[in-house]
Design an enzyme around this catalytic site. Structure first.
Site, PDB file in Angstrom:
ATOM      1  N   SER A 140      24.104   0.178  42.800  1.00 55.86           N
ATOM      2  CA  SER A 140      22.671   0.463  42.923  1.00 55.86           C
ATOM      3  C   SER A 140      22.354   0.484  44.407  1.00 55.86           C
ATOM      4  O   SER A 140      23.144  -0.007  45.230  1.00 55.86           O
ATOM      5  CB  SER A 140      21.865  -0.649  42.231  1.00 55.86           C
ATOM      6  OG  SER A 140      20.505  -0.631  42.609  1.00 55.86           O
ATOM      7  N   TYR A 181      19.904  -9.454  40.308  1.00 58.45           N
ATOM      8  CA  TYR A 181      20.260  -8.033  40.251  1.00 58.45           C
ATOM      9  C   TYR A 181      20.897  -7.584  41.564  1.00 58.45           C
ATOM     10  O   TYR A 181      21.985  -6.995  41.580  1.00 58.45           O
ATOM     11  CB  TYR A 181      19.016  -7.198  39.957  1.00 58.45           C
ATOM     12  CG  TYR A 181      19.313  -5.719  39.806  1.00 58.45           C
ATOM     13  CD1 TYR A 181      19.840  -5.220  38.625  1.00 58.45           C
ATOM     14  CD2 TYR A 181      19.089  -4.821  40.850  1.00 58.45           C
ATOM     15  CE1 TYR A 181      20.137  -3.871  38.480  1.00 58.45           C
ATOM     16  CE2 TYR A 181      19.373  -3.480  40.716  1.00 58.45           C
ATOM     17  CZ  TYR A 181      19.899  -3.003  39.531  1.00 58.45           C
ATOM     18  OH  TYR A 181      20.197  -1.668  39.402  1.00 58.45           O
TER      19      TYR A 181
END
Length: 251
Positions: free
Chosen positions: A143, A155
């Site tokens: 990401s 995350y």
């Protein structure tokens, strides 16, 4: 693209979003694709979409956080198709945002188990199968949160970890004919992103607005990058985290 005809590919998290788009692209290029996910209904829909377009696919139920489940996924792939050439380790989750000090141990562990340990367990099972098959190509979904601070602590931490795993595996297995890269998407129109928008529209709008290309990507745009990294056209690329982010981290 070359390198997909008669190839065997695994895509985790392929029931929707980037994973589905990637699986469909691999199949369109000629690969037999294993659709691996915990979501059987969505996964079987992906298989049906591929078969309706003349491709070859099968569904395998897998929980990437469970080592035996991942091992069974690779074993079934090899037993069915005779080997493994390509893998897109894409399965992941994104929790609701909370400041670092407010993240619960349970939320932290769940994200790490799926996003980071899950990718490692996939690599652990896929790499020997690819070496046995004579080489291959792997792409891991990281990401922009693997390159910069973007999203919650678990995350962002997990996605930075995916980039590190990618580089390590690339260095270790390059001499055995396996290339390992990562894609680092920006804001993409997926079910996960829709949930993030519901949780915090302002945060998603801010990230989208920070992209030089001021729109949400279609999953197919990310799948195109994954396909290139797994194709012969990228034969001298390994250990690279490719930002597919509309220019966000360039600013």
């Amino acid at each position: 693209m070359s390198g997909f005809e008669d190839a065997v590919a695994i895509v985790t998290g392929a029931s929707s979003g980037i994973g589905r788009a990637s699986a469909e692209r691999f199949a369109a290029e000629g690969a037999s694709v294993v659709i691996a996910d915990v979501d059987r209904e969505g996964g079987e829909e992906t298989v049906e979409r591929i078969e309706n377009d003349g491709g070859e696919a099968m569904f395998v139920d897998v929980d990437v956080s469970d080592e035996s489940s991942v091992e069974a996924m690779v074993e079934e792939t090899v037993d069915t198709y005779g080997g493994l050439d390509i893998a897109h380790n894409n399965a992941g989750i994104s929790p609701s945002y909370a400041p670092t000090a407010d993240v619960s141990v349970e939320d932290w562990q769940q994200v790490i188990d799926i996003n980071l340990t899950g990718v490692w367990q996939c690599l652990k099972a896929e790499l020997p199968a690819m070496v046995e098959s004579g080489g291959g190509a792997i792409v891991n979904t990281a990401s922009i949160g693997g390159l910069v601070a973007s999203g919650s602590a678990p995350y962002t931490g997990s996605k930075h970890g995916v980039v590190g795993l990618t580089k390590t595996a690339a260095v270790e297995y390059g001499g055995q004919g396996v290339r390992v890269n990562a894609i680092c998407p920006g804001v993409v129109e997926t079910p996960m992103q829709q949930q993030a928008s519901e949780d915090s529209t302002e945060a998603v709008d801010a990230v989208t607005g920070a992209q030089a290309l001021n729109w949400m990507a279609d999953p197919a745009e990310i799948a195109n990058a994954a396909a290139w990294l797994c194709s012969d056209e990228s034969s001298f690329v390994t250990g690279h985290p490719l930002a597919v982010d509309g220019g966000l981290v360039a600013q």
